[in-house]
Design a protein around this motif. Structure first.
Motif, PDB file in Angstrom:
ATOM      1  N   GLU A  36       0.826  -1.218   0.000  1.00  0.00           N
ATOM      2  CA  GLU A  36       0.000   0.000   0.000  1.00  0.00           C
ATOM      3  C   GLU A  36       0.855   1.261   0.000  1.00  0.00           C
ATOM      4  O   GLU A  36       0.527   2.235  -0.676  1.00  0.00           O
ATOM      5  N   ALA A  37       1.950   1.235   0.755  1.00  0.00           N
ATOM      6  CA  ALA A  37       2.841   2.405   0.776  1.00  0.00           C
ATOM      7  C   ALA A  37       3.451   2.634  -0.600  1.00  0.00           C
ATOM      8  O   ALA A  37       3.460   3.769  -1.098  1.00  0.00           O
ATOM      9  N   MET A  38       3.949   1.574  -1.220  1.00  0.00           N
ATOM     10  CA  MET A  38       4.565   1.710  -2.544  1.00  0.00           C
ATOM     11  C   MET A  38       3.548   2.142  -3.589  1.00  0.00           C
ATOM     12  O   MET A  38       3.860   2.950  -4.468  1.00  0.00           O
ATOM     13  N   ALA A  39       2.337   1.625  -3.496  1.00  0.00           N
ATOM     14  CA  ALA A  39       1.297   1.981  -4.458  1.00  0.00           C
ATOM     15  C   ALA A  39       0.827   3.422  -4.268  1.00  0.00           C
ATOM     16  O   ALA A  39       0.372   4.056  -5.221  1.00  0.00           O
ATOM     17  N   SER A  40       0.963   3.953  -3.054  1.00  0.00           N
ATOM     18  CA  SER A  40       0.512   5.321  -2.798  1.00  0.00           C
ATOM     19  C   SER A  40       1.445   6.373  -3.396  1.00  0.00           C
ATOM     20  O   SER A  40       1.011   7.479  -3.706  1.00  0.00           O
ATOM     21  N   GLU A  49      14.039   0.799 -11.993  1.00  0.00           N
ATOM     22  CA  GLU A  49      13.650  -0.372 -12.789  1.00  0.00           C
ATOM     23  C   GLU A  49      12.227  -0.829 -12.452  1.00  0.00           C
ATOM     24  O   GLU A  49      11.426  -1.116 -13.343  1.00  0.00           O
ATOM     25  N   VAL A  50      11.923  -0.881 -11.173  1.00  0.00           N
ATOM     26  CA  VAL A  50      10.581  -1.306 -10.754  1.00  0.00           C
ATOM     27  C   VAL A  50       9.552  -0.255 -11.161  1.00  0.00           C
ATOM     28  O   VAL A  50       8.455  -0.589 -11.601  1.00  0.00           O
ATOM     29  N   PHE A  51       9.929   1.027 -11.055  1.00  0.00           N
ATOM     30  CA  PHE A  51       8.996   2.076 -11.458  1.00  0.00           C
ATOM     31  C   PHE A  51       8.707   2.009 -12.951  1.00  0.00           C
ATOM     32  O   PHE A  51       7.567   2.218 -13.371  1.00  0.00           O
ATOM     33  N   ALA A  52       9.708   1.707 -13.755  1.00  0.00           N
ATOM     34  CA  ALA A  52       9.479   1.571 -15.200  1.00  0.00           C
ATOM     35  C   ALA A  52       8.495   0.433 -15.478  1.00  0.00           C
ATOM     36  O   ALA A  52       7.604   0.570 -16.317  1.00  0.00           O
ATOM     37  N   ALA A  53       8.654  -0.669 -14.756  1.00  0.00           N
ATOM     38  CA  ALA A  53       7.716  -1.782 -14.912  1.00  0.00           C
ATOM     39  C   ALA A  53       6.326  -1.384 -14.429  1.00  0.00           C
ATOM     40  O   ALA A  53       5.307  -1.738 -15.036  1.00  0.00           O
ATOM     41  N   TYR A  54       6.270  -0.612 -13.348  1.00  0.00           N
ATOM     42  CA  TYR A  54       4.986  -0.127 -12.829  1.00  0.00           C
ATOM     43  C   TYR A  54       4.329   0.798 -13.850  1.00  0.00           C
ATOM     44  O   TYR A  54       3.133   0.702 -14.112  1.00  0.00           O
ATOM     45  N   ASP A  55       5.120   1.685 -14.426  1.00  0.00           N
ATOM     46  CA  ASP A  55       4.607   2.639 -15.408  1.00  0.00           C
ATOM     47  C   ASP A  55       4.020   1.913 -16.617  1.00  0.00           C
ATOM     48  O   ASP A  55       3.028   2.350 -17.190  1.00  0.00           O
ATOM     49  N   ALA A  56       4.615   0.782 -16.967  1.00  0.00           N
ATOM     50  CA  ALA A  56       4.140   0.009 -18.118  1.00  0.00           C
ATOM     51  C   ALA A  56       2.976  -0.912 -17.775  1.00  0.00           C
ATOM     52  O   ALA A  56       2.101  -1.138 -18.607  1.00  0.00           O
ATOM     53  N   GLY A  57       2.956  -1.441 -16.546  1.00  0.00           N
ATOM     54  CA  GLY A  57       1.948  -2.457 -16.250  1.00  0.00           C
ATOM     55  C   GLY A  57       1.135  -2.270 -14.990  1.00  0.00           C
ATOM     56  O   GLY A  57       0.307  -3.114 -14.657  1.00  0.00           O
ATOM     57  N   GLY A  58       1.382  -1.225 -14.241  1.00  0.00           N
ATOM     58  CA  GLY A  58       0.582  -0.950 -13.057  1.00  0.00           C
ATOM     59  C   GLY A  58       1.000  -1.734 -11.822  1.00  0.00           C
ATOM     60  O   GLY A  58       2.160  -2.108 -11.661  1.00  0.00           O
ATOM     61  N   ASN A  59       0.019  -1.984 -10.962  1.00  0.00           N
ATOM     62  CA  ASN A  59       0.272  -2.572  -9.645  1.00  0.00           C
ATOM     63  C   ASN A  59       0.897  -3.958  -9.684  1.00  0.00           C
ATOM     64  O   ASN A  59       1.482  -4.395  -8.692  1.00  0.00           O
ATOM     65  N   ARG A  60       0.784  -4.650 -10.790  1.00  0.00           N
ATOM     66  CA  ARG A  60       1.386  -5.982 -10.896  1.00  0.00           C
ATOM     67  C   ARG A  60       2.891  -5.924 -10.639  1.00  0.00           C
ATOM     68  O   ARG A  60       3.472  -6.818 -10.014  1.00  0.00           O
ATOM     69  N   ALA A  61       3.526  -4.851 -11.103  1.00  0.00           N
ATOM     70  CA  ALA A  61       4.971  -4.694 -10.896  1.00  0.00           C
ATOM     71  C   ALA A  61       5.290  -4.566  -9.408  1.00  0.00           C
ATOM     72  O   ALA A  61       6.292  -5.104  -8.931  1.00  0.00           O
ATOM     73  N   ILE A  62       4.434  -3.867  -8.670  1.00  0.00           N
ATOM     74  CA  ILE A  62       4.637  -3.738  -7.223  1.00  0.00           C
ATOM     75  C   ILE A  62       4.428  -5.085  -6.555  1.00  0.00           C
ATOM     76  O   ILE A  62       5.206  -5.479  -5.687  1.00  0.00           O
TER      77      ILE A  62
END
Length: 78
Positions: A36-40, A49-62
């Protein structure tokens, strides 16, 4: 028969014990809190690297990032 009895004993005396159940519940709370903290605020709380994956695919990366954490890493992050 012996292995079945041994397995039943381990389940009731170890896995289902109050102490182990308490630790499992605490671990689940930690995982949810970190997610929840990371998603906020993903831009500031995720590495590049994780943010790039998040930017491309959303919460699944988190989810994948938190799932890959060792217990020690999760505890430090928490």
């Amino acid at each position: 028969d012996f292995l079945d009895a041994l397995q039943a004993l381990v389940v009731t005396e170890v896995i289902e014990s109050a102490r182990v159940q308490h630790l499992e519940f605490k671990g689940q709370r930690m995982v949810v809190a970190v997610f929840e903290a990371m998603a906020s605020d993903p831009r500031h709380l995720l590495g590049e690297e994780v943010f790039a994956a998040y930017d491309a695919g959303g919460n699944r990366a988190i989810c994948d990032h938190v799932a890959a954490m060792t217990d020690g890493t999760l505890l430090k992050t928490y």
